[in-house]
Design an enzyme around this catalytic site. Structure first.
Site, mmCIF file in Angstrom:
data_model
loop_
_atom_site.group_PDB
_atom_site.id
_atom_site.type_symbol
_atom_site.label_atom_id
_atom_site.label_comp_id
_atom_site.label_asym_id
_atom_site.label_seq_id
_atom_site.Cartn_x
_atom_site.Cartn_y
_atom_site.Cartn_z
ATOM 1 N N ASP A 133 -0.393 4.870 1.047
ATOM 2 C CA ASP A 133 -0.698 5.807 2.134
ATOM 3 C C ASP A 133 -0.575 5.141 3.503
ATOM 4 O O ASP A 133 -1.154 4.084 3.747
ATOM 5 C CB ASP A 133 -2.107 6.378 1.944
ATOM 6 C CG ASP A 133 -2.232 7.122 0.627
ATOM 7 O OD1 ASP A 133 -1.350 7.943 0.337
ATOM 8 O OD2 ASP A 133 -3.196 6.864 -0.108
ATOM 9 N N ASP A 166 0.840 -1.186 0.000
ATOM 10 C CA ASP A 166 0.000 0.000 0.000
ATOM 11 C C ASP A 166 0.885 1.250 0.000
ATOM 12 O O ASP A 166 2.046 1.198 0.414
ATOM 13 C CB ASP A 166 -0.890 -0.028 1.246
ATOM 14 C CG ASP A 166 -1.819 1.159 1.353
ATOM 15 O OD1 ASP A 166 -2.324 1.637 0.324
ATOM 16 O OD2 ASP A 166 -2.056 1.609 2.496
#
Length: 174
Positions: free
Chosen positions: A8, A6
């Site tokens: 963020d 991922d």
């Protein structure tokens, strides 16, 4: 091994930037410690949350985020040994596509653009492992879900957890 990562709160420190913006814009004095185990929006007036969401929707917010400590070095080494994909949820904030892509190209130039996946529901990913800070993204994932520690997920259990990129490196040491 195929590893999805991922962006963020795993590669990019979005929460610190959100706190700085709220503190500067509205005179809040929020710290990371204040939001442990909770949603940031629980600590601010609704109108401040609405303005923050507008900032995120515009997308430029994602252009200058700080890089998580050691993520570049560790991810580069992982990419030399494994198939590494960046899988970032961008459907909620479509204006973030360009800024996120440019941010990744600037800070992680060793990740081929064909290995950057913009998605909504991460259950569609076909990988051996997913490193993510959001439990709902790990819930439907069929491989090994690895929770990257962030204040909002401090009380979440049921997943392997890493709190920094050095721990990620240890987890995947060949």
């Amino acid at each position: 091994m195929r590893i999805a990562v991922d962006m963020d709160e795993v590669l990019a420190d979005t929460l610190v930037t959100q706190l700085e913006w709220l503190n500067t814009e509205y005179g809040h004095s929020l710290t990371l410690g204040d939001v442990v185990g909770a949603d940031l929006y629980d600590f601010i007036p609704k109108e401040h949350g609405t303005k923050l969401l507008r900032l995120l929707e515009q997308g430029d917010f994602f252009a200058d985020l700080p890089v998580m400590q050691d993520s570049q070095e560790v991810l580069r080494r992982l990419a030399e040994q494994h198939e590494v994909f960046i899988a970032t949820a961008a459907m909620e904030f479509p204006g973030s596509f360009g800024p996120k892509f440019r941010w990744l190209a600037k800070h992680f130039p060793f990740i081929d653009p064909s290995r950057i996946v913009f998605c909504g529901n991460k259950s569609i990913l076909h990988a051996d492992a997913l490193i993510d800070d959001t439990p709902r993204n790990l819930a439907g994932f069929k491989g090994r879900g690895i929770l990257f520690s962030s204040p909002h997920n401090a009380h979440v259990t049921g997943y392997a957890r890493v709190s920094c990129w050095r721990e990620v490196e240890q987890l995947f040491r060949a």
